[in-house]
Design a protein around this motif. Structure first.
Motif, PDB file in Angstrom:
ATOM      1  N   ALA A   9       0.786  -1.171  -0.009  1.00  0.00           N
ATOM      2  CA  ALA A   9      -0.146   0.197  -0.029  1.00  0.00           C
ATOM      3  C   ALA A   9       0.872   1.303   0.045  1.00  0.00           C
ATOM      4  O   ALA A   9       1.749   1.315   0.791  1.00  0.00           O
ATOM      5  CB  ALA A   9      -0.832   0.138   1.305  1.00  0.00           C
ATOM      6  N   ASP A  10       0.419   2.173  -0.712  1.00  0.00           N
ATOM      7  CA  ASP A  10       1.075   3.542  -0.752  1.00  0.00           C
ATOM      8  C   ASP A  10       0.676   4.452   0.428  1.00  0.00           C
ATOM      9  O   ASP A  10       1.645   5.296   0.906  1.00  0.00           O
ATOM     10  CB  ASP A  10       0.681   4.277  -1.970  1.00  0.00           C
ATOM     11  CG  ASP A  10       1.256   3.678  -3.277  1.00  0.00           C
ATOM     12  OD1 ASP A  10       2.325   2.836  -3.250  1.00  0.00           O
ATOM     13  OD2 ASP A  10       0.513   3.973  -4.325  1.00  0.00           O
ATOM     14  N   ASN A  11      -0.619   4.151   0.929  1.00  0.00           N
ATOM     15  CA  ASN A  11      -1.175   4.808   2.199  1.00  0.00           C
ATOM     16  C   ASN A  11      -1.285   3.769   3.271  1.00  0.00           C
ATOM     17  O   ASN A  11      -2.530   3.276   2.946  1.00  0.00           O
ATOM     18  CB  ASN A  11      -2.177   5.651   1.669  1.00  0.00           C
ATOM     19  CG  ASN A  11      -2.744   6.371   2.943  1.00  0.00           C
ATOM     20  OD1 ASN A  11      -2.561   6.089   4.107  1.00  0.00           O
ATOM     21  ND2 ASN A  11      -3.715   7.472   2.723  1.00  0.00           N
ATOM     22  N   PRO A  12      -0.586   3.258   3.961  1.00  0.00           N
ATOM     23  CA  PRO A  12      -0.603   1.972   4.927  1.00  0.00           C
ATOM     24  C   PRO A  12      -1.918   2.322   6.020  1.00  0.00           C
ATOM     25  O   PRO A  12      -2.584   1.340   6.096  1.00  0.00           O
ATOM     26  CB  PRO A  12       0.632   1.961   5.801  1.00  0.00           C
ATOM     27  CG  PRO A  12       1.656   2.578   4.768  1.00  0.00           C
ATOM     28  CD  PRO A  12       0.991   3.664   3.973  1.00  0.00           C
ATOM     29  N   ALA A  13      -2.097   3.539   6.364  1.00  0.00           N
ATOM     30  CA  ALA A  13      -3.038   3.821   6.942  1.00  0.00           C
ATOM     31  C   ALA A  13      -4.552   3.585   6.542  1.00  0.00           C
ATOM     32  O   ALA A  13      -5.441   2.832   7.235  1.00  0.00           O
ATOM     33  CB  ALA A  13      -3.207   5.147   7.825  1.00  0.00           C
ATOM     34  N   ALA A  14      -4.576   3.864   5.447  1.00  0.00           N
ATOM     35  CA  ALA A  14      -5.688   3.884   4.534  1.00  0.00           C
ATOM     36  C   ALA A  14      -6.111   2.298   4.279  1.00  0.00           C
ATOM     37  O   ALA A  14      -6.988   1.839   4.576  1.00  0.00           O
ATOM     38  CB  ALA A  14      -5.799   4.336   3.547  1.00  0.00           C
ATOM     39  N   ALA A  15      -5.097   1.697   4.016  1.00  0.00           N
ATOM     40  CA  ALA A  15      -5.100   0.133   3.632  1.00  0.00           C
ATOM     41  C   ALA A  15      -5.605  -0.617   4.921  1.00  0.00           C
ATOM     42  O   ALA A  15      -6.289  -1.517   4.812  1.00  0.00           O
ATOM     43  CB  ALA A  15      -3.717  -0.236   2.993  1.00  0.00           C
TER      44      ALA A  15
END
Length: 67
Positions: A17-23
């Motif tokens: 994921a480019d955005n781990p928090a969103a993933a």
């Protein structure tokens, strides 16, 4: 089974994921939706929630064995 597959896919997407928090949030949300659906289905059918969950997970995660 679609919700469990979505939860598995969301969890697997964490690694790239480019955005781990969103993933991570997507993984949590899809897993929660799956759990809610399992609980509802088991209550409607009068069966064990754990049995329903395990049957779905087996079908999704081990599809090559099941069919």
């Amino acid at each position: 089974m679609q919700l469990e597959q979505a939860a598995v896919d969301a969890h697997n997407a964490l690694a790239t994921a480019d955005n781990p928090a969103a993933a991570r949030q997507a993984a949590v949300d899809t897993a929660a939706a799956f759990q809610a659906a399992v609980t509802e289905h088991a209550a409607e059918k009068g069966t064990s929630r754990v049995d329903v969950e395990m049957a779905v997970k087996k079908a999704v995660r081990h599809a090559e064995v099941a069919g």
